[in-house]
Design a protein around this motif. Structure first.
Motif, mmCIF file in Angstrom:
data_model
loop_
_atom_site.group_PDB
_atom_site.id
_atom_site.type_symbol
_atom_site.label_atom_id
_atom_site.label_comp_id
_atom_site.label_asym_id
_atom_site.label_seq_id
_atom_site.Cartn_x
_atom_site.Cartn_y
_atom_site.Cartn_z
ATOM 1 N N TYR A 1 47.773 48.953 54.272
ATOM 2 C CA TYR A 1 46.726 49.248 53.287
ATOM 3 C C TYR A 1 47.205 48.909 51.872
ATOM 4 O O TYR A 1 46.461 48.340 51.063
ATOM 5 N N ILE A 2 48.433 49.296 51.569
ATOM 6 C CA ILE A 2 48.993 49.067 50.230
ATOM 7 C C ILE A 2 49.056 47.576 49.932
ATOM 8 O O ILE A 2 48.663 47.123 48.845
ATOM 9 N N TRP A 3 49.562 46.792 50.873
ATOM 10 C CA TRP A 3 49.666 45.348 50.645
ATOM 11 C C TRP A 3 48.286 44.694 50.546
ATOM 12 O O TRP A 3 48.094 43.767 49.755
ATOM 13 N N GLU A 4 47.344 45.191 51.336
ATOM 14 C CA GLU A 4 45.976 44.661 51.226
ATOM 15 C C GLU A 4 45.404 44.940 49.835
ATOM 16 O O GLU A 4 44.776 44.070 49.216
ATOM 17 N N ASP A 5 45.594 46.153 49.351
ATOM 18 C CA ASP A 5 45.085 46.502 48.034
ATOM 19 C C ASP A 5 45.771 45.690 46.944
ATOM 20 O O ASP A 5 45.136 45.240 45.981
ATOM 21 N N GLU B 1 47.076 42.706 47.276
ATOM 22 C CA GLU B 1 46.548 41.343 47.392
ATOM 23 C C GLU B 1 45.184 41.230 46.706
ATOM 24 O O GLU B 1 44.934 40.290 45.941
ATOM 25 N N ASN B 2 44.299 42.201 46.961
ATOM 26 C CA ASN B 2 42.966 42.166 46.349
ATOM 27 C C ASN B 2 43.035 42.278 44.828
ATOM 28 O O ASN B 2 42.296 41.601 44.105
ATOM 29 N N GLN B 3 43.939 43.123 44.339
ATOM 30 C CA GLN B 3 44.090 43.281 42.892
ATOM 31 C C GLN B 3 44.549 41.979 42.239
ATOM 32 O O GLN B 3 44.029 41.574 41.195
ATOM 33 N N GLN B 4 45.527 41.331 42.866
ATOM 34 C CA GLN B 4 46.065 40.094 42.286
ATOM 35 C C GLN B 4 45.059 38.949 42.367
ATOM 36 O O GLN B 4 44.979 38.115 41.462
ATOM 37 N N ASP B 5 44.271 38.898 43.449
ATOM 38 C CA ASP B 5 43.249 37.851 43.576
ATOM 39 C C ASP B 5 42.142 38.030 42.544
ATOM 40 O O ASP B 5 41.521 37.053 42.110
ATOM 41 N N LYS B 6 41.886 39.285 42.150
ATOM 42 C CA LYS B 6 40.891 39.518 41.101
ATOM 43 C C LYS B 6 41.401 39.031 39.752
ATOM 44 O O LYS B 6 40.640 38.557 38.914
ATOM 45 N N LEU B 7 42.702 39.145 39.540
ATOM 46 C CA LEU B 7 43.300 38.682 38.289
ATOM 47 C C LEU B 7 43.399 37.162 38.247
ATOM 48 O O LEU B 7 43.245 36.546 37.199
ATOM 49 N N SER B 8 43.684 36.565 39.416
ATOM 50 C CA SER B 8 43.823 35.107 39.502
ATOM 51 C C SER B 8 43.326 34.670 40.877
ATOM 52 O O SER B 8 44.025 34.850 41.882
ATOM 53 N N ALA B 9 42.125 34.147 40.932
ATOM 54 C CA ALA B 9 41.469 33.834 42.203
ATOM 55 C C ALA B 9 42.332 32.949 43.096
ATOM 56 O O ALA B 9 42.840 31.910 42.666
#
Length: 290
Positions: free
Chosen positions: A47-51, A53-61
């Motif tokens: 769960y932590i790694w998924e979150d 990943e999602n946070q970083q993709d929002k910062l840089s698609a």
């Protein structure tokens, strides 16, 4: 850290002193041996790694799909306060059948175990920090142990002077939970909490050494204080307030205790008979203690 509601006790993002690197501390609290905790921790790590990943993709698609993208390490910790020895497997592979045959294809990790029973009073006092104080309090199992706890004056003084307001608030919450388990009147609980928050450690324990806990219960002091709290909570419920809102409005740190009363009280709507709520609460507490 987590964007969805999870059951993990504590998840903290830890920034390292130099650079922008971080690691994640995952702390799971246990009061009894849990033989499947390793699988529980594995799910939380994913769960932590998924979150992340999602946070970083929002910062840089799309950055998580690049070759250089890295996930932060997760330090899994089990904090165990039980008096029996911890006997659960410490590594994931030990929970998997045929792990030797399939060892190259099974993800594996080991959690760090903090076993409270292994740390005695003198060792913890020697640490001279906030965590040692919480662990000392956490070791207390009954009223007599609480009353007999002897702490050096300088240990408490240094602790309360150096601690941040947030840490003091956490310490006050722990103290409040312990006191309520010993049937201490609510006014006295709040007095202790206030003294901690105001950084007044002097005589912190002295007031309790002559306190007769059983007499307090017999004379109805505890019942009276609890009924006051029940009455206040019932009034808040009638105004449509939820447990977290009630705890905040009452300046009450022990949200779990508020929720416990709340869950019992709503079953007695719309009459909200204080005596019936108190009796059901008392029976539930008695079952927990037994």
């Amino acid at each position: 850290m987590l964007t969805e509601q999870r059951d993990a006790d504590v998840v903290k993002k830890v920034h390292l002193p130099e650079g922008e690197d971080i690691f994640i501390a995952l702390i799971e609290h246990k009061s009894a041996v849990d033989y499947n905790v390793i699988m529980q921790i594995l799910r939380y790590m994913v769960y932590i790694w998924e979150d992340y990943e999602n946070q970083q993709d929002k910062l840089s698609a799309g950055i998580s799909k690049t070759k250089g993208f890295k996930y932060p390490p997760v330090l899994p910790i089990v904090y165990y306060e039980g008096r029996e020895e911890w006997t659960a497997d410490r590594e994931l592979s030990e929970r998997i059948v045929l792990n030797e045959v399939f060892k190259d294809y099974i993800p594996n990790f080991r959690y760090y175990l903090i076993q409270l029973k292994e740390h005695d009073k003198e060792e913890l006092i020697g640490k001279k920090d906030e965590l040692s104080f919480v662990m000392l309090i956490n070791k207390l199992k009954d009223a007599e142990e609480f009353k007999s706890l002897e702490l050096p004056e300088e240990y408490l003084s240094d602790l309360f002077i150096d601690s941040s307001d947030d840490v003091l608030k956490a310490i006050a919450k722990v103290i409040a939970v312990v006191l309520r388990k010993q049937n201490i009147p609510e006014d006295d609980v709040q007095d202790m909490v206030d003294r901690i928050r105001r950084r007044q450690p002097m005589g912190l324990w002295d007031d309790w050494k002559g306190f007769d806990y059983q007499e307090a219960v017999r004379t109805g002091e505890t019942k009276g204080e609890t009924n006051k709290l029940i009455k206040l909570i019932c009034k808040k419920i009638q105004k449509g307030k939820l447990p977290d809102q009630i705890a905040e409005e009452l300046d009450e740190d022990d949200a779990d205790y508020i929720k416990e009363i709340y869950n019992i009280a709503i079953k007695h709507a719309p009459a909200y008979d204080i005596q019936e709520i108190y009796e059901e609460l008392s029976k539930k507490d008695a079952l927990v203690k037994s």
